[in-house]
Design a protein around this motif. Structure first.
Motif, mmCIF file in Angstrom:
data_model
loop_
_atom_site.group_PDB
_atom_site.id
_atom_site.type_symbol
_atom_site.label_atom_id
_atom_site.label_comp_id
_atom_site.label_asym_id
_atom_site.label_seq_id
_atom_site.Cartn_x
_atom_site.Cartn_y
_atom_site.Cartn_z
ATOM 1 N N PHE A 1 -1.645 -0.902 -7.004
ATOM 2 C CA PHE A 1 -1.055 0.135 -6.156
ATOM 3 C C PHE A 1 -1.973 0.445 -4.968
ATOM 4 O O PHE A 1 -1.523 0.516 -3.824
ATOM 5 N N ALA A 2 -3.260 0.625 -5.246
ATOM 6 C CA ALA A 2 -4.221 0.954 -4.186
ATOM 7 C C ALA A 2 -4.317 -0.173 -3.162
ATOM 8 O O ALA A 2 -4.372 0.082 -1.952
ATOM 9 N N GLN A 3 -4.315 -1.413 -3.617
ATOM 10 C CA GLN A 3 -4.384 -2.549 -2.690
ATOM 11 C C GLN A 3 -3.126 -2.634 -1.836
ATOM 12 O O GLN A 3 -3.209 -2.885 -0.626
ATOM 13 N N LEU A 4 -1.961 -2.415 -2.438
ATOM 14 C CA LEU A 4 -0.719 -2.432 -1.666
ATOM 15 C C LEU A 4 -0.683 -1.289 -0.658
ATOM 16 O O LEU A 4 -0.301 -1.480 0.499
ATOM 17 N N LEU A 5 -1.080 -0.114 -1.090
ATOM 18 C CA LEU A 5 -1.103 1.039 -0.193
ATOM 19 C C LEU A 5 -2.072 0.828 0.957
ATOM 20 O O LEU A 5 -1.766 1.145 2.106
ATOM 21 N N GLN A 6 -3.214 0.246 0.660
ATOM 22 C CA GLN A 6 -4.186 -0.041 1.711
ATOM 23 C C GLN A 6 -3.617 -1.057 2.703
ATOM 24 O O GLN A 6 -3.780 -0.910 3.907
ATOM 25 N N GLY A 7 -2.947 -2.065 2.199
ATOM 26 C CA GLY A 7 -2.347 -3.049 3.089
ATOM 27 C C GLY A 7 -1.291 -2.446 3.994
ATOM 28 O O GLY A 7 -1.196 -2.782 5.173
ATOM 29 N N LEU A 8 -0.499 -1.526 3.445
ATOM 30 C CA LEU A 8 0.544 -0.874 4.237
ATOM 31 C C LEU A 8 -0.027 0.081 5.282
ATOM 32 O O LEU A 8 0.522 0.220 6.369
ATOM 33 N N LYS B 1 8.106 8.368 4.000
ATOM 34 C CA LYS B 1 9.212 7.486 4.406
ATOM 35 C C LYS B 1 9.094 6.095 3.825
ATOM 36 O O LYS B 1 10.067 5.379 3.712
ATOM 37 N N PHE B 2 7.873 5.689 3.454
ATOM 38 C CA PHE B 2 7.673 4.390 2.819
ATOM 39 C C PHE B 2 8.446 4.393 1.533
ATOM 40 O O PHE B 2 8.906 3.510 0.984
ATOM 41 N N VAL C 1 -10.505 5.222 -10.892
ATOM 42 C CA VAL C 1 -10.215 4.064 -10.026
ATOM 43 C C VAL C 1 -9.598 4.527 -8.717
ATOM 44 O O VAL C 1 -10.031 4.126 -7.633
ATOM 45 N N ILE C 2 -8.594 5.392 -8.801
ATOM 46 C CA ILE C 2 -7.930 5.843 -7.576
ATOM 47 C C ILE C 2 -8.828 6.794 -6.790
ATOM 48 O O ILE C 2 -8.822 6.783 -5.556
ATOM 49 N N GLU C 3 -9.656 7.575 -7.473
ATOM 50 C CA GLU C 3 -10.585 8.459 -6.769
ATOM 51 C C GLU C 3 -11.622 7.640 -5.996
ATOM 52 O O GLU C 3 -11.984 7.978 -4.866
ATOM 53 N N SER C 4 -12.074 6.551 -6.581
ATOM 54 C CA SER C 4 -13.003 5.662 -5.885
ATOM 55 C C SER C 4 -12.355 5.095 -4.630
ATOM 56 O O SER C 4 -12.982 5.008 -3.574
ATOM 57 N N TRP C 5 -11.086 4.723 -4.738
ATOM 58 C CA TRP C 5 -10.351 4.196 -3.580
ATOM 59 C C TRP C 5 -10.236 5.270 -2.500
ATOM 60 O O TRP C 5 -10.473 4.995 -1.321
#
Length: 102
Positions: free
Chosen positions: A73-80, A101-102, A15-19
């Motif tokens: 996690f991936a969606q939040l990271l992408q949003g940030l 720093k996040f 899942v994370i590799e696809s992201w």
């Protein structure tokens, strides 16, 4: 027909590799390194230190599988990192340090 594959058979790594593969090519290796640093590696006997911590040190109000957690996690990271207000990151000369720093 439908093929059912349990989330524990594949776990969270695909899942994370696809992201990561959908991110800018020049930053994919950086993402892999950071994800490995933050979450660890997904092994059949060990889902990684982040998930071990969550299962041992927290009490979930709503249970969610590891694949669901990684998707969130991936969606939040992408949003940030790609959402509005992320212009400073896109022009960063040291993205790894700025993300830490996040």
């Amino acid at each position: 027909g439908i093929i059912y594959v349990s989330d524990t058979d594949l776990d969270w790594a695909p899942v994370i590799e696809s992201w990561v593969r959908k991110r800018e090519a020049s930053r994919q290796e950086l993402w892999r390194n950071l994800i490995n640093k933050w979450l660890g590696q997904c092994k059949p006997s060990d889902p990684g230190p982040c998930f071990t911590f969550i299962s041992r040190q927290t009490k979930e109000v709503m249970k969610e599988g590891r694949v669901g957690k990684i998707s969130s996690f991936a969606q939040l990271l992408q949003g940030l990192t790609e959402g509005s207000g992320s212009e400073l990151l896109s022009s960063s000369t040291n993205l790894e340090l700025d993300l830490e720093k996040f």
